[in-house]
Design a protein around this motif. Structure first.
Motif, short mmCIF file in Angstrom:
data_model
loop_
_atom_site.label_atom_id
_atom_site.label_comp_id
_atom_site.label_asym_id
_atom_site.label_seq_id
_atom_site.Cartn_x
_atom_site.Cartn_y
_atom_site.Cartn_z
N PRO A 1 -2.20 11.37 9.07
CA PRO A 1 -1.17 10.35 8.79
C PRO A 1 -0.64 9.69 10.06
CG PRO A 1 -0.75 12.34 7.51
CD PRO A 1 -1.82 12.68 8.49
N VAL A 2 -0.52 10.47 11.14
CA VAL A 2 -0.07 9.91 12.41
C VAL A 2 -1.05 8.85 12.89
CG1 VAL A 2 0.39 10.45 14.84
CG2 VAL A 2 1.17 12.01 13.05
N GLN B 1 8.67 20.09 0.31
CA GLN B 1 8.44 21.19 -0.63
C GLN B 1 7.03 21.23 -1.22
OE1 GLN B 1 10.92 23.39 -0.91
NE2 GLN B 1 12.11 22.11 0.47
N SER B 2 6.14 20.40 -0.71
CA SER B 2 4.83 20.26 -1.35
C SER B 2 3.68 20.50 -0.38
CB SER B 2 4.68 18.86 -1.96
OG SER B 2 5.67 18.63 -2.93
N VAL C 1 0.85 -1.19 0.00
CA VAL C 1 0.00 0.00 0.00
C VAL C 1 0.88 1.24 0.00
CG1 VAL C 1 -1.92 1.19 1.13
CG2 VAL C 1 -1.64 -1.30 1.44
N VAL C 2 0.54 2.20 -0.87
CA VAL C 2 1.22 3.50 -0.90
C VAL C 2 0.16 4.59 -0.72
CG1 VAL C 2 2.69 5.07 -2.21
CG2 VAL C 2 2.93 2.59 -2.52
N VAL C 3 0.32 5.43 0.30
CA VAL C 3 -0.63 6.51 0.50
C VAL C 3 0.10 7.85 0.59
CG1 VAL C 3 -2.44 5.10 1.55
CG2 VAL C 3 -0.64 6.04 3.00
N VAL C 4 -0.50 8.86 -0.03
CA VAL C 4 0.05 10.21 -0.02
C VAL C 4 -0.97 11.12 0.67
CG1 VAL C 4 0.87 12.14 -1.41
CG2 VAL C 4 1.28 9.78 -2.18
N SER D 1 3.07 15.52 3.32
CA SER D 1 3.63 16.85 3.12
C SER D 1 3.83 17.55 4.46
CB SER D 1 2.69 17.68 2.24
OG SER D 1 2.58 17.11 0.95
N ALA D 2 4.92 18.25 4.58
CA ALA D 2 5.19 19.01 5.81
C ALA D 2 4.17 20.13 5.98
CB ALA D 2 6.61 19.57 5.77
N ARG D 3 3.65 20.64 4.86
CA ARG D 3 2.62 21.69 4.91
C ARG D 3 1.45 21.23 4.05
NH1 ARG D 3 6.01 26.65 2.82
NH2 ARG D 3 6.94 24.92 1.65
N ASP D 4 0.35 20.93 4.70
CA ASP D 4 -0.85 20.44 4.04
C ASP D 4 -2.03 21.26 4.54
OD1 ASP D 4 -3.15 19.00 3.22
OD2 ASP D 4 -2.07 17.10 3.29
#
Length: 259
Positions: A202-203, A221-222, A113-116, A191-194
């Motif tokens: 995500p945690v 950067q995203s 599984v890959v989640v973004v 992303s560090a900034r979402d």
């Protein structure tokens, strides 16, 4: 209704390793198309469906529920399983939640599984008001194109239909309860900034799954739609390497060669 330009589903017949990509809430395949074509170019069989109610006009989404969206990706997964020896699932935002439920429900049929920037819940008072407000207000301002990089657009709706948002809230509660059933290797990129999904989501996903093979990558950067942002290439490369680790035949002639 005709599908908006760029929102069309994408499919590629490659080798015996397949990946199912799931787009997000009010979004479209446009947000994941570069990811899909990258993996296709490396020989994978790729399925990127258009979820029901998406890719046309927001009013069409009012008539759909999470059951419709999940049924579409479930069907695509079954088709990939008929075609491929190894199948991984992946997704952005709500697409991440869809991918996680596929993993929970299908077990060994899903290799990884890959989640973004996966969404796990709706936060704030507005979420609790949805059951009532959705009968009074049809839609609110959209949540698309949270992208740091100038230029790209994900082809999403400029309005959020509240009946659909209420259904999403119910779906996320269901998925959260099923996360312990996820045992497959997991790659989570956040992303560090979402500005769309809370950092807590995500945690929460990482704390709830039962996977022992877990990799977390921070995208510095995203913003939310990282698959179209400055870190897109990293997402593509990290996910391809992850799938390649689970299916070593990726890229080898005669197995996952470009079709």
């Amino acid at each position: 209704m005709p599908v908006l330009p760029g929102a069309e589903p994408y499919r590629h017949e490659g080798g015996e390793v397949g990946v199912l990509l799931c787009h997000g809430f009010t979004g479209s395949p446009q947000s994941l198309r570069p990811w899909a074509t990258h993996h296709a170019a490396h020989g994978l069989t790729v399925s990127l469906p258009l979820l029901p109610g998406h890719g046309t006009r927001w009013q069409d989404m009012q008539l759909t529920t999470w059951q419709d969206w999940y049924a579409e990706v479930d069907r695509e997964l079954r088709l990939l399983r008929e075609r491929c020896r190894v199948v991984c699932v992946a997704g952005l935002s709500m697409g991440g939640a869809l991918a996680l439920r596929l993993a929970a429900r299908h077990g060994d049929a899903v290799a990884g599984v890959v989640v973004v920037n996966p969404v796990n819940r709706m936060h704030g008072p507005a979420a609790y008001a949805l059951p009532v407000v959705r009968h009074l207000v049809r839609s609110v301002k959209g949540i698309t194109d949270d992208i740091a990089k100038p230029g790209p657009t994900e082809g999403g709706y400029d309005r959020v239909p509240l009946h659909a948002a209420h259904s999403l809230r119910n779906f996320l509660r269901l998925v959260d309860g099923e996360l312990p059933q996820v045992t497959q290797p997991l790659l989570l990129l956040r992303s560090a900034r979402d500005h769309v999904v809370s950092p807590a989501d995500p945690v929460r996903v990482l704390s709830r799954v039962s996977s022992t093979d877990v990799t977390e990558v921070v995208l510095e950067q995203s913003y939310h739609v990282a698959t179209l942002d400055h870190d897109a290439d990293r997402i593509f490369e990290e996910s391809l390497a992850f799938i390649g680790r689970l299916a070593p035949s990726v890229g080898k002639e005669g197995t996952a060669a470009v079709g």
